[in-house]
Design a protein around this motif. Structure first.
Motif, short mmCIF file in Angstrom:
data_model
loop_
_atom_site.label_atom_id
_atom_site.label_comp_id
_atom_site.label_asym_id
_atom_site.label_seq_id
_atom_site.Cartn_x
_atom_site.Cartn_y
_atom_site.Cartn_z
N LEU A 278 1.18 -7.63 8.25
CA LEU A 278 -0.20 -8.05 8.09
C LEU A 278 -0.38 -8.71 6.72
CD1 LEU A 278 -2.00 -4.91 9.56
CD2 LEU A 278 -1.43 -7.06 10.71
N PRO A 279 -1.34 -9.62 6.61
CA PRO A 279 -1.56 -10.31 5.34
C PRO A 279 -2.13 -9.38 4.27
CG PRO A 279 -3.27 -10.89 6.92
CD PRO A 279 -2.27 -10.04 7.65
N SER A 280 -2.03 -9.83 3.05
CA SER A 280 -2.61 -9.08 1.94
C SER A 280 -4.13 -9.18 2.02
CB SER A 280 -2.12 -9.65 0.60
OG SER A 280 -2.62 -10.96 0.42
N PRO A 281 -4.84 -8.26 1.38
CA PRO A 281 -6.30 -8.26 1.45
C PRO A 281 -6.93 -9.53 0.89
CG PRO A 281 -5.50 -6.27 0.35
CD PRO A 281 -4.32 -7.14 0.62
N ASP A 282 -6.24 -10.22 0.00
CA ASP A 282 -6.81 -11.42 -0.60
C ASP A 282 -6.29 -12.71 0.04
OD1 ASP A 282 -4.23 -11.18 -1.57
OD2 ASP A 282 -4.75 -11.64 -3.65
#
Length: 92
Positions: free
Chosen positions: A70-74
């Motif tokens: 999954l992508p990073s929060p930013d």
């Protein structure tokens, strides 16, 4: 299943949580398709928070193969679009 959040680490989740994560992924995909940046941010945060809440973090030195990345929060909407498969971030 092992889930990696880019830039944060890995979490081990029971397969029974797959349906919940998939529903959150569907919400994220809908927000991305509408182009709603605020909705995208909210849904991405909710998805990542669910992984953190439902999973058990693996030690930083663990090198388990990740079944989901999954992508990073930013991450930007464009970065997440580049990661999408036909079914979103989470297949199924």
């Amino acid at each position: 299943m092992i889930v990696r959040i880019m830039g944060e680490g890995q979490w081990k989740l029971a397969d029974s949580h797959f349906a919940e994560l998939n529903a959150l992924d569907d919400d994220l995909l809908a927000e991305m398709e509408s182009g709603d940046e605020e909705g995208f941010r909210r849904c991405l945060g909710t998805l990542l928070d669910a992984v953190r809440r439902l999973g058990t973090p693996l030690p930083d030195d663990a090198l388990e193969p990740s079944e989901l990345i999954l992508p990073s929060p930013d991450a930007t909407m464009d970065e997440v679009k580049d990661m999408l498969g036909d079914d979103g971030l989470i297949p199924g």
